[in-house]
Design an enzyme around this catalytic site. Sequence first.
Site, PDB file in Angstrom:
ATOM      1  N   GLU A 130       0.792  -1.234   0.000  1.00  0.00           N
ATOM      2  CA  GLU A 130       0.000   0.000   0.000  1.00  0.00           C
ATOM      3  C   GLU A 130       0.823   1.284   0.000  1.00  0.00           C
ATOM      4  O   GLU A 130       0.535   2.211   0.753  1.00  0.00           O
ATOM      5  CB  GLU A 130      -0.966  -0.012   1.191  1.00  0.00           C
ATOM      6  CG  GLU A 130      -1.850  -1.254   1.199  1.00  0.00           C
ATOM      7  CD  GLU A 130      -2.740  -1.384   2.430  1.00  0.00           C
ATOM      8  OE1 GLU A 130      -2.746  -0.468   3.272  1.00  0.00           O
ATOM      9  OE2 GLU A 130      -3.415  -2.421   2.555  1.00  0.00           O
ATOM     10  N   ASP A 185      -1.225  -4.077  -3.153  1.00  0.00           N
ATOM     11  CA  ASP A 185      -1.991  -2.836  -2.904  1.00  0.00           C
ATOM     12  C   ASP A 185      -3.482  -3.042  -3.179  1.00  0.00           C
ATOM     13  O   ASP A 185      -3.874  -4.020  -3.814  1.00  0.00           O
ATOM     14  CB  ASP A 185      -1.440  -1.691  -3.773  1.00  0.00           C
ATOM     15  CG  ASP A 185      -1.492  -0.339  -3.062  1.00  0.00           C
ATOM     16  OD1 ASP A 185      -2.426  -0.110  -2.265  1.00  0.00           O
ATOM     17  OD2 ASP A 185      -0.599   0.490  -3.308  1.00  0.00           O
ATOM     18  N   GLU A 254      -6.347 -10.551  -1.204  1.00  0.00           N
ATOM     19  CA  GLU A 254      -7.203 -10.294  -0.044  1.00  0.00           C
ATOM     20  C   GLU A 254      -8.661 -10.181  -0.481  1.00  0.00           C
ATOM     21  O   GLU A 254      -9.389  -9.278  -0.060  1.00  0.00           O
ATOM     22  CB  GLU A 254      -6.757  -9.001   0.669  1.00  0.00           C
ATOM     23  CG  GLU A 254      -5.289  -9.002   1.058  1.00  0.00           C
ATOM     24  CD  GLU A 254      -4.824  -7.753   1.812  1.00  0.00           C
ATOM     25  OE1 GLU A 254      -5.665  -6.952   2.248  1.00  0.00           O
ATOM     26  OE2 GLU A 254      -3.598  -7.595   1.972  1.00  0.00           O
TER      27      GLU A 254
HETATM   28  O1  G3I Z   1      -4.671  -7.227  19.023  1.00  0.00           O
HETATM   29  C1  G3I Z   1      -5.469  -6.124  19.482  1.00  0.00           C
HETATM   30  C2  G3I Z   1      -6.106  -6.455  20.788  1.00  0.00           C
HETATM   31  O2  G3I Z   1      -5.111  -6.628  21.764  1.00  0.00           O
HETATM   32  C3  G3I Z   1      -7.056  -5.305  21.184  1.00  0.00           C
HETATM   33  O3  G3I Z   1      -7.734  -5.617  22.344  1.00  0.00           O
HETATM   34  C4  G3I Z   1      -8.074  -5.051  20.079  1.00  0.00           C
HETATM   35  C5  G3I Z   1      -8.978  -3.876  20.383  1.00  0.00           C
HETATM   36  O4  G3I Z   1      -9.344  -3.167  19.247  1.00  0.00           O
HETATM   37  O5  G3I Z   1      -7.369  -4.771  18.895  1.00  0.00           O
HETATM   38  C6  G3I Z   1      -6.536  -5.832  18.457  1.00  0.00           C
HETATM   39  O6  G3I Z   1      -5.889  -5.437  17.279  1.00  0.00           O
HETATM   40  C7  G3I Z   1      -6.686  -5.424  16.108  1.00  0.00           C
HETATM   41  C8  G3I Z   1      -6.036  -6.337  15.102  1.00  0.00           C
HETATM   42  O7  G3I Z   1      -6.703  -6.253  13.871  1.00  0.00           O
HETATM   43  C9  G3I Z   1      -6.004  -7.793  15.552  1.00  0.00           C
HETATM   44  O8  G3I Z   1      -7.313  -8.260  15.712  1.00  0.00           O
HETATM   45  C10 G3I Z   1      -6.724  -4.012  15.585  1.00  0.00           C
HETATM   46  O9  G3I Z   1      -7.470  -3.180  16.462  1.00  0.00           O
HETATM   47  C11 G3I Z   1      -7.371  -3.984  14.232  1.00  0.00           C
HETATM   48  O10 G3I Z   1      -7.223  -2.671  13.685  1.00  0.00           O
HETATM   49  C12 G3I Z   1      -6.663  -4.965  13.311  1.00  0.00           C
HETATM   50  O11 G3I Z   1      -7.337  -4.923  12.068  1.00  0.00           O
HETATM   51  C13 G3I Z   1      -6.630  -5.514  10.996  1.00  0.00           C
HETATM   52  C14 G3I Z   1      -6.303  -4.459   9.957  1.00  0.00           C
HETATM   53  O12 G3I Z   1      -5.668  -5.066   8.847  1.00  0.00           O
HETATM   54  C15 G3I Z   1      -5.421  -3.385  10.554  1.00  0.00           C
HETATM   55  O13 G3I Z   1      -4.779  -2.624   9.637  1.00  0.00           O
HETATM   56  C16 G3I Z   1      -7.521  -6.581  10.375  1.00  0.00           C
HETATM   57  O14 G3I Z   1      -7.697  -7.648  11.294  1.00  0.00           O
HETATM   58  C17 G3I Z   1      -6.908  -7.104   9.085  1.00  0.00           C
HETATM   59  O15 G3I Z   1      -7.847  -7.890   8.400  1.00  0.00           O
HETATM   60  C18 G3I Z   1      -6.531  -5.945   8.183  1.00  0.00           C
HETATM   61  O16 G3I Z   1      -5.903  -6.466   7.041  1.00  0.00           O
HETATM   62  C19 G3I Z   1      -5.492  -5.519   6.055  1.00  0.00           C
HETATM   63  C20 G3I Z   1      -4.266  -6.090   5.375  1.00  0.00           C
HETATM   64  O17 G3I Z   1      -3.287  -6.405   6.326  1.00  0.00           O
HETATM   65  C21 G3I Z   1      -3.722  -5.133   4.325  1.00  0.00           C
HETATM   66  N1  G3I Z   1      -4.735  -4.731   3.396  1.00  0.00           N
HETATM   67  C22 G3I Z   1      -5.968  -4.249   3.967  1.00  0.00           C
HETATM   68  C23 G3I Z   1      -6.531  -5.252   4.960  1.00  0.00           C
HETATM   69  C24 G3I Z   1      -7.888  -4.815   5.493  1.00  0.00           C
HETATM   70  O18 G3I Z   1      -7.792  -3.632   6.236  1.00  0.00           O
END
Ligand code: G3I
Length: 334
Positions: A130, A185, A254
């Site tokens: 990205e 991306d 994805e």
């Molecule tokens: O691990 C913490 C946990 O300790 C906490 O209690 C909780 C509270 O919000 O958050 C947890 O972290 C979360 C993490 O996922 C693990 O579950 C984050 O808040 C959350 O923002 C994160 O989201 C991920 C996201 O990327 C973040 O950028 C999604 O699961 C994941 O599917 C998403 O994947 C991305 C790809 O890597 C790149 N392309 C886009 C795609 C979708 O956004």
Amino acid sequence: KDLKPIQVAYQNDFLIGNVASAADLSGVKLELLKQHHTVITAENAMKPDATQPTKGNFTWADNLVDAALAEGLSVHGHVLVWHQQTPAWMNTASGSPLSREEALANMRTHIKTVMEHYGDRVISWDVVNEAMNDNPSNPTDWKAALRKSDWYNAIGEDFVEQAFLAAREVLDSHPEWDIKLYYNDYNDDNQNKAQAIYSMVKEFNEKYAKTHPGKLLVDGIGMQAHYSVNTNPNNVKLSLEKFISLGVEVSVTELDIQAGSDGVLTEEQAIDQAYLYAQLFQLYREHAEHIARVTFWGLSDATSWRSANNPLLFDKDLQAKPAYYGVIDPEKFM
Ligand code: G3I
């Protein structure tokens, strides 16, 4: 359970993947994963913040990787360099960019340490994720299209190339490994963005070939494919063919298609979603020779990062939706 496995439908075409965490590698989820897929991506566990939260202290996703391999699933590495889920220390200090030298050293060390740790337990890496703006206004000038991220601010406009050079160096010192290096991306159906990515990868690979004849710096382009029912498949086709014309492999990394809202999917929306999945898989099959892998970003609507929009093939109770049938048999579905 008696549904036709997606991996069987596409076994001569490309790998079929999904995200997985260590917890998914048991019980019903493991069954569903194994029945339909041949490769996994860690949804979060191999990202920079999970891997090197503080400088020099690494946390590995070995449980996940080894359990997947033991179940006969390959692993794709996601992700080495990104602007999100990256610890601040890597490229900033007190909110200001680190010097180019410091940031570059941190980036190179991260790439080398992580790649050498996982070795050839992975088949490919998202080296950079990205780096481009969403809808660049002047797409032929790819440098102007770069997102002004912390990596960009610290290292400068060659940070993407530097990341690939560092990753390529690691592979050069392990010629026995067969690992592909990807640029990954989203908004890949946007023609301006696709053009910017195309121009960047073309320049990198042409430049690299001057000193390494016949070799690529970037092996592949990942189309994340976070689509919606309004996505025009003709734009996906244009982007896919543009990337293929570079002589690199392409993976769909994805895939999900949002439809409906608040966890509600009407029958009509479910059919629209299935129809787009069918159109996409027909397109992928037509270009199968150049597509290495198609990975869905989630097993079911219950665990999707955008579960309110019901984007996947299985519903919250792990039951197949019309979307599943669109994927399994696109021609019959249409
Ligand atoms: O691990 C913490 C946990 O300790 C906490 O209690 C909780 C509270 O919000 O958050 C947890 O972290 C979360 C993490 O996922 C693990 O579950 C984050 O808040 C959350 O923002 C994160 O989201 C991920 C996201 O990327 C973040 O950028 C999604 O699961 C994941 O599917 C998403 O994947 C991305 C790809 O890597 C790149 N392309 C886009 C795609 C979708 O956004």
